[in-house]
Design a protein around this motif. Structure first.
Motif, mmCIF file in Angstrom:
data_model
loop_
_atom_site.group_PDB
_atom_site.id
_atom_site.type_symbol
_atom_site.label_atom_id
_atom_site.label_comp_id
_atom_site.label_asym_id
_atom_site.label_seq_id
_atom_site.Cartn_x
_atom_site.Cartn_y
_atom_site.Cartn_z
ATOM 1 N N ALA A 30 0.831 -1.212 0.000
ATOM 2 C CA ALA A 30 0.000 0.000 0.000
ATOM 3 C C ALA A 30 0.863 1.258 0.000
ATOM 4 O O ALA A 30 0.583 2.211 -0.733
ATOM 5 C CB ALA A 30 -0.945 -0.005 1.201
ATOM 6 N N LEU A 31 1.908 1.281 0.818
ATOM 7 C CA LEU A 31 2.793 2.453 0.878
ATOM 8 C C LEU A 31 3.517 2.659 -0.450
ATOM 9 O O LEU A 31 3.643 3.787 -0.929
ATOM 10 C CB LEU A 31 3.804 2.298 2.027
ATOM 11 N N THR A 32 3.982 1.561 -1.033
ATOM 12 C CA THR A 32 4.679 1.640 -2.320
ATOM 13 C C THR A 32 3.745 2.170 -3.411
ATOM 14 O O THR A 32 4.137 3.027 -4.197
ATOM 15 C CB THR A 32 5.234 0.256 -2.710
ATOM 16 N N GLU A 33 2.531 1.668 -3.440
ATOM 17 C CA GLU A 33 1.553 2.113 -4.443
ATOM 18 C C GLU A 33 1.258 3.606 -4.330
ATOM 19 O O GLU A 33 0.987 4.268 -5.325
ATOM 20 C CB GLU A 33 0.255 1.314 -4.325
ATOM 21 N N LYS A 34 1.297 4.121 -3.119
ATOM 22 C CA LYS A 34 1.019 5.545 -2.921
ATOM 23 C C LYS A 34 2.268 6.409 -3.090
ATOM 24 O O LYS A 34 2.204 7.626 -2.963
ATOM 25 C CB LYS A 34 0.410 5.782 -1.532
ATOM 26 N N GLY A 35 3.414 5.782 -3.374
ATOM 27 C CA GLY A 35 4.629 6.539 -3.653
ATOM 28 C C GLY A 35 5.467 6.888 -2.441
ATOM 29 O O GLY A 35 6.377 7.706 -2.516
ATOM 30 N N TYR A 36 5.168 6.261 -1.311
ATOM 31 C CA TYR A 36 5.936 6.514 -0.095
ATOM 32 C C TYR A 36 7.129 5.569 -0.022
ATOM 33 O O TYR A 36 7.124 4.497 -0.626
ATOM 34 C CB TYR A 36 5.077 6.302 1.154
ATOM 35 N N ASN A 37 8.129 5.941 0.781
ATOM 36 C CA ASN A 37 9.229 5.036 1.090
ATOM 37 C C ASN A 37 8.733 4.157 2.235
ATOM 38 O O ASN A 37 8.616 4.620 3.377
ATOM 39 C CB ASN A 37 10.469 5.819 1.503
ATOM 40 N N PRO A 38 8.426 2.884 1.966
ATOM 41 C CA PRO A 38 7.807 2.051 3.001
ATOM 42 C C PRO A 38 8.684 1.835 4.223
ATOM 43 O O PRO A 38 8.165 1.773 5.341
ATOM 44 C CB PRO A 38 7.515 0.728 2.288
ATOM 45 N N VAL A 39 9.989 1.750 4.047
ATOM 46 C CA VAL A 39 10.869 1.545 5.195
ATOM 47 C C VAL A 39 10.792 2.749 6.130
ATOM 48 O O VAL A 39 10.585 2.605 7.337
ATOM 49 C CB VAL A 39 12.321 1.275 4.747
ATOM 50 N N ASN A 40 10.918 3.943 5.575
ATOM 51 C CA ASN A 40 10.851 5.153 6.401
ATOM 52 C C ASN A 40 9.507 5.286 7.109
ATOM 53 O O ASN A 40 9.444 5.663 8.280
ATOM 54 C CB ASN A 40 11.102 6.407 5.561
ATOM 55 N N GLN A 41 8.441 4.989 6.402
ATOM 56 C CA GLN A 41 7.104 5.149 6.975
ATOM 57 C C GLN A 41 6.854 4.128 8.087
ATOM 58 O O GLN A 41 6.320 4.473 9.139
ATOM 59 C CB GLN A 41 6.039 5.019 5.894
ATOM 60 N N ILE A 42 7.264 2.881 7.868
ATOM 61 C CA ILE A 42 7.052 1.855 8.890
ATOM 62 C C ILE A 42 7.919 2.143 10.114
ATOM 63 O O ILE A 42 7.465 2.016 11.252
ATOM 64 C CB ILE A 42 7.296 0.448 8.315
ATOM 65 N N VAL A 43 9.158 2.562 9.889
ATOM 66 C CA VAL A 43 10.024 2.932 11.015
ATOM 67 C C VAL A 43 9.404 4.094 11.795
ATOM 68 O O VAL A 43 9.367 4.082 13.024
ATOM 69 C CB VAL A 43 11.455 3.289 10.546
ATOM 70 N N GLY A 44 8.909 5.097 11.100
ATOM 71 C CA GLY A 44 8.258 6.229 11.762
ATOM 72 C C GLY A 44 7.090 5.786 12.612
ATOM 73 O O GLY A 44 6.924 6.241 13.759
ATOM 74 N N LYS A 58 -5.940 0.929 0.844
ATOM 75 C CA LYS A 58 -6.136 -0.518 0.990
ATOM 76 C C LYS A 58 -6.280 -0.955 2.451
ATOM 77 O O LYS A 58 -5.993 -2.092 2.799
ATOM 78 C CB LYS A 58 -4.992 -1.292 0.335
ATOM 79 N N GLY A 59 -6.688 -0.039 3.317
ATOM 80 C CA GLY A 59 -6.903 -0.365 4.725
ATOM 81 C C GLY A 59 -5.626 -0.638 5.504
ATOM 82 O O GLY A 59 -5.656 -1.242 6.577
ATOM 83 N N ALA A 60 -4.489 -0.145 4.976
ATOM 84 C CA ALA A 60 -3.196 -0.431 5.592
ATOM 85 C C ALA A 60 -3.101 0.107 7.017
ATOM 86 O O ALA A 60 -2.551 -0.554 7.898
ATOM 87 C CB ALA A 60 -2.067 0.131 4.733
ATOM 88 N N ARG A 61 -3.625 1.293 7.252
ATOM 89 C CA ARG A 61 -3.523 1.891 8.593
ATOM 90 C C ARG A 61 -4.273 1.063 9.627
ATOM 91 O O ARG A 61 -3.745 0.760 10.688
ATOM 92 C CB ARG A 61 -4.050 3.327 8.575
ATOM 93 N N SER A 62 -5.492 0.687 9.324
ATOM 94 C CA SER A 62 -6.253 -0.102 10.295
ATOM 95 C C SER A 62 -5.662 -1.504 10.440
ATOM 96 O O SER A 62 -5.701 -2.091 11.519
ATOM 97 C CB SER A 62 -7.728 -0.176 9.914
#
Length: 87
Positions: A30-44, A58-62
């Protein structure tokens, strides 16, 4: 009209348990599809506990909030150790 004194029975369907690794994989996609750096976002998210680091796409947050942050760290460390340190 139903009797008020009678006990009513109902069944609650349990949600199927999703493994932590599957949640991480779904959130990553989901993060990749939205153009985010998934590693940085998950670490944050793991460091702060702030769910806004994770997209709601895609309901990733919940989804990620269904597991404890320490479970996420444990899963990631187990994978890292298994791949890099155990020989």
């Amino acid at each position: 009209m139903q009797e008020v004194n009678n006990t009513q029975f109902f069944k609650v369907q349990k949600e199927p348990e999703i493994e932590v690794k599957d949640i991480i994989a779904s959130v990553y996609v989901a993060l990749t599809e939205k153009g985010y750096n998934p590693v940085n976002q998950i670490v944050g998210y793991v460091m702060s506990g702030d769910p806004t680091y994770i997209t709601s796409h895609k309901g990733a947050r919940s989804l990620i909030m269904k597991v404890e942050r320490d479970e996420i760290i444990e899963e990631l460390l187990e994978d890292y150790i298994g791949r890099n340190l155990r020989k």
